[in-house]
Write an enzyme that holds these catalytic residues in place. Structure first.
Site, PDB file in Angstrom:
ATOM      1  N   CYS A   1      22.642  34.870  85.558  1.00 63.07           N
ATOM      2  CA  CYS A   1      23.116  36.258  85.493  1.00 63.07           C
ATOM      3  C   CYS A   1      22.027  37.220  85.981  1.00 63.07           C
ATOM      4  O   CYS A   1      21.003  37.399  85.317  1.00 63.07           O
ATOM      5  CB  CYS A   1      23.521  36.571  84.057  1.00 63.07           C
ATOM      6  SG  CYS A   1      23.833  38.301  83.705  1.00 63.07           S
TER       7      CYS A   1
ATOM      8  N   CYS B   1      21.248  40.119  83.649  1.00 63.33           N
ATOM      9  CA  CYS B   1      20.506  39.615  82.489  1.00 63.33           C
ATOM     10  C   CYS B   1      19.019  39.509  82.804  1.00 63.33           C
ATOM     11  O   CYS B   1      18.170  39.860  81.984  1.00 63.33           O
ATOM     12  CB  CYS B   1      21.027  38.237  82.066  1.00 63.33           C
ATOM     13  SG  CYS B   1      22.750  38.198  81.551  1.00 63.33           S
TER      14      CYS B   1
END
Length: 130
Positions: free
Chosen positions: A55, A58
């Site tokens: 991600c 993230c």
């Protein structure tokens, strides 16, 4: 004598606060499904970052949370939960989009943030619980 007692009490309070702060991690703690409940119950205020290695947002958020863990040591403890590896907790809290940050006060789920939000937004979200 009252002045000495007052000074002694203030110093004891400072020492107590110093000891309490040292017990709070200054870096995010990696947690898993097995340690999740114990972790969120151990500290008065916890933010759990639900993330995955693939991600991009993230990964962008990670250094911000590292900074906040240091800056807010003694007030908030930060945890990291890899939702690819720890699916039970992700399902329990209905995590369908990451990054997702879950906030716990005295072991109870109280709030969440979704997405790679700015540092100031995270601070504002945590402020009412401090």
């Amino acid at each position: 004598m009252d002045d000495i007692e007052s000074i002694r009490q203030k110093r004891m309070q400072q020492l107590q606060e110093s000891l309490e702060k040292k017990e709070f991690p200054s870096d995010p703690v990696t947690i898993n499904d097995a340690s999740f409940n114990e972790f969120v119950s151990k500290y008065p205020l916890v933010l759990v970052d639900c993330w995955a290695p693939w991600c991009g947002p993230c990964r962008m958020l990670s250094p911000v949370l590292d900074e906040l863990a240091t800056e807010m040591q003694g007030k908030v403890v930060f945890g990291k939960l890899n939702v690819d590896e720890e699916k039970m907790t992700a399902v329990k809290f209905g995590i369908t989009s990451i990054p997702a940050m879950l906030i716990f006060k005295n072991g109870e789920y109280v709030d969440k943030l979704i997405g790679a939000v700015p540092k100031q937004n995270i601070i504002q979200k945590l402020q009412p619980y401090i």
